[in-house]
Design an enzyme around this catalytic site. Structure first.
Site, PDB file in Angstrom:
ATOM      1  N   ARG A  51       0.848  -1.193   0.000  1.00 52.73           N
ATOM      2  CA  ARG A  51       0.000   0.000   0.000  1.00 52.73           C
ATOM      3  C   ARG A  51       0.888   1.250   0.000  1.00 52.73           C
ATOM      4  NH1 ARG A  51       1.454   2.121   4.022  1.00 52.73           N
ATOM      5  NH2 ARG A  51       0.274   4.003   3.500  1.00 52.73           N
ATOM      6  N   GLY A  52       0.233   2.384  -0.192  1.00 51.15           N
ATOM      7  CA  GLY A  52       0.939   3.632  -0.412  1.00 51.15           C
ATOM      8  C   GLY A  52       1.019   3.854  -1.912  1.00 51.15           C
ATOM      9  N   ALA A  53       0.555   5.005  -2.377  1.00 55.95           N
ATOM     10  CA  ALA A  53       0.439   5.229  -3.826  1.00 55.95           C
ATOM     11  C   ALA A  53       1.738   4.931  -4.591  1.00 55.95           C
ATOM     12  CB  ALA A  53      -0.042   6.658  -4.084  1.00 55.95           C
ATOM     13  N   ARG A  94      -7.841  -1.466  -6.910  1.00 56.00           N
ATOM     14  CA  ARG A  94      -8.043  -0.255  -6.099  1.00 56.00           C
ATOM     15  C   ARG A  94      -8.179   0.928  -7.050  1.00 56.00           C
ATOM     16  NH1 ARG A  94      -4.724   0.991  -0.961  1.00 56.00           N
ATOM     17  NH2 ARG A  94      -6.734   1.927  -0.454  1.00 56.00           N
ATOM     18  N   GLN A 201      -3.372   2.773   9.698  1.00 57.75           N
ATOM     19  CA  GLN A 201      -2.023   2.916   9.147  1.00 57.75           C
ATOM     20  C   GLN A 201      -1.150   3.823  10.006  1.00 57.75           C
ATOM     21  OE1 GLN A 201      -4.769   2.835   7.251  1.00 57.75           O
ATOM     22  NE2 GLN A 201      -4.336   2.393   5.111  1.00 57.75           N
ATOM     23  N   ASP A 242      -3.083  10.274  -2.708  1.00 59.87           N
ATOM     24  CA  ASP A 242      -3.260   9.175  -3.651  1.00 59.87           C
ATOM     25  C   ASP A 242      -3.647   9.668  -5.035  1.00 59.87           C
ATOM     26  OD1 ASP A 242      -3.343   6.273  -2.201  1.00 59.87           O
ATOM     27  OD2 ASP A 242      -3.857   7.878  -0.817  1.00 59.87           O
ATOM     28  N   ASN A 252      -6.971  11.535  -0.278  1.00 62.46           N
ATOM     29  CA  ASN A 252      -6.051  10.855   0.638  1.00 62.46           C
ATOM     30  C   ASN A 252      -6.890  10.039   1.617  1.00 62.46           C
ATOM     31  OD1 ASN A 252      -3.250  10.449   1.436  1.00 62.46           O
ATOM     32  ND2 ASN A 252      -3.760  11.538   3.314  1.00 62.46           N
ATOM     33  N   LYS A 253      -6.244   9.307   2.475  1.00 60.67           N
ATOM     34  CA  LYS A 253      -6.948   8.431   3.407  1.00 60.67           C
ATOM     35  C   LYS A 253      -8.063   9.177   4.144  1.00 60.67           C
ATOM     36  CE  LYS A 253      -6.483   4.852   4.005  1.00 60.67           C
ATOM     37  NZ  LYS A 253      -7.276   3.728   3.438  1.00 60.67           N
TER      38      LYS A 253
END
Length: 359
Positions: A51-53, A94, A201, A242, A252-253
Site C-alpha cells: 500500500r501507499g500510492a 483499487r 495505518q 493518492d 487521501n486516506k
C-alpha cells in the site's frame, strides 16, 4: 545517520516473482510474501499487503514484468492483448490511487513502443522499465523530502495522517520524508501521528517508522487532532496523497479533509506531499475522483476480539476523502513547492519534472 528499513517491494533473484513486505500484519510481525500469479498480485493490492500510492505503482510495474514472462504468444498483437488484460485486472483492485493506473499504462506503452522487437526483447525492456520506476521514486522522494524540509524548523510540532513513509514508497517517503531527513541531520521536533481509521495505518505503520528512526512521536486517535491543535502543539500538518486533481483537490486516506478543516480553523499550514505521478491533470476536480468503498466488517469487528457494533448495523466505509484545494497551503512535489493557484503551479510542476517523459 541514515535509517534502514526492510525493503517493501522487490524482485526475487531470478526475477520471476515480486517479493513484498506484508504491511497488513505490521508492526507485530515481519513477513515477506513471494507473489507469482495475477490473483496473488491483485489480492496483495486489494488487501493492502502492499500500500501507499508510490509503492503500489512500483509493485504494479514489477508485477506486469514478471507476469509478462508467463504469457504464451507467437505475435505482438496477441502478447499485447494479454498484457493489457492482466493490466486491466490489476488496475481494478483499487480505483482511487492514480499511481496504479499510471504505472500500468507506462508499462503497456513501453511494450507498444517496442512492438517491432521480439517478445523476449520486449519482456527484457519491461524489466528495465520496472526497475526505472522504482529508481525514479527513490530520487523523487529525496527531492520531495528536501523541499519539505524547508517548511518546518527546530522544535516544531508536526501532525500527520495515514502513512506516507518508506513503507509507502521506496525511500524516505513523501509526508514522512522531510521528518526522516531532518532527523538524519540532527534536527529536533515532535510528531503527532493520527491512528487513521479504519485500517490504522498511522498507529501500525507511521508510529512504527518514526519510532524506529528515533523521532519523538505521539500516537493520537483521529478525534484528538482538534485538541492538540487548540493546545498550540502543532505548527504544521504534513500528509501524503493518492490522487491530485488539476485544481489542487486531493484524495487521501479518510479523515484527511477533517484535519485540513481543523488546521484552517486554527491557522496551521496544511501541506500535501507527493510525486508528480499522483497529479492527474485529466481530472478537473475532486468531484471526478472515484472513492473506494471497503468492507463494512473493517469497522464492525476487524480490530476487536469480538464485534464492537450491533450485528447487521449499516456501515459506511470509504477508504478516502477529498480535501478541497482551498484548505491546502501548498503541494510539495519533486519539482518544487506548488502554491495557489494550483491550476497553474501543478501544471508547471508536471512540465518541469524530469520524469514526465515517462508518464
Amino acid at each position: 545517520m541514515k535509517f534502514q528499513y526492510p525493503e517493501n517491494v522487490a524482485l526475487n533473484e531470478s526475477e520471476t516473482a515480486v517479493v513484498i513486505l506484508d504491511q497488513s500484519i505490521l508492526p507485530n510481525e515481519t513477513r515477506f510474501l513471494t507473489l507469482l500469479t495475477p490473483e496473488s498480485c491483485y489480492e496483495a493490492i486489494q488487501k493492502l499487503r502492499v500500500r501507499g500510492a508510490p509503492a503500489i505503482g512500483i509493485f504494479a510495474g514489477y508485477a506486469l514484468y514478471i507476469l509478462s514472462k508467463t504469457i504464451r504468444a507467437d505475435s505482438f498483437p496477441v502478447f499485447f492483448q494479454k498484457l493489457c488484460e492482466v493490466g486491466s485486472y490489476l488496475n481494478s483492485s483499487r480505483p482511487t490511487a492514480v499511481n496504479l493506473s499510471w504505472a500500468i499504462k507506462r508499462m503497456e506503452k513501453t511494450a507498444e513502443k517496442n512492438q517491432e522487437k521480439s517478445i523476449a526483447e520486449i519482456i527484457a525492456i519491461l524489466g528495465k522499465e520496472a526497475h526505472a520506476i522504482q529508481q525514479e521514486d527513490i530520487d523523487m522522494c529525496h527531492s520531495i523530502s528536501e523541499y519539505g524540509l524547508s517548511l518546518f524548523k527546530e522544535g516544531d510540532g508536526l501532525l500527520t495522517h495515514c502513512n506516507a513513509g518508506p513503507l509507502a514508497t521506496s525511500l524516505y517517503g513523501t509526508a514522512l520524508g522531510p521528518m526522516l531527513l531532518a532527523k538524519e541531520r540532527g534536527r529536533n521536533f515532535h510528531v503527532f501521528s493520527d491512528e487513521t481509521r479504519p485500517l490504522l495505518q498511522g498507529a501500525r505503520l507511521t508510529s512504527y517508522e518514526l519510532q524506529k528512526a528515533g523521532i519523538d512521536v505521539t500516537l493520537i486517535c483521529d478525534n484528538m487532532a482538534s485538541l492538540v491543535m487548540k493546545n498550540g502543539w502543532v505548527n504544521a500538518c504534513f500528509v501524503g496523497c493518492d490522487r491530485v486533481a488539476a485544481n489542487g483537490d486531493v484524495a487521501n486516506k479518510i479523515g484527511t479533509s477533517g484535519v485540513a478543516i481543523l488546521a484552517k480553523h486554527y491557522g496551521i499550514p496544511f501541506y500535501v506531499l507527493g510525486p508528480t505521478s499522483t497529479i492527474d491533470l485529466s481530472c478537473k476536480s475532486g468531484d471526478d475522483i472515484r472513492i473506494e468503498l471497503r468492507d463494512p466488517e473493517e469497522i464492525r469487528e476487524k480490530w476487536y476480539r469480538e464485534p464492537m457494533a450491533p450485528e447487521h448495523v449499516k456501515c459506511y466505509n470509504p477508504a478516502f476523502d477529498v480535501t478541497d484545494h482551498t484548505l491546502i497551503t501548498a503541494i510539495v512535489t519533486e519539482s518544487g513547492i506548488c502554491r495557489p493557484p494550483f491550476t497553474e503551479s501543478l501544471k508547471k510542476a508536471c512540465q518541469t519534472s524530469k520524469y514526465q517523459s515517462a508518464r
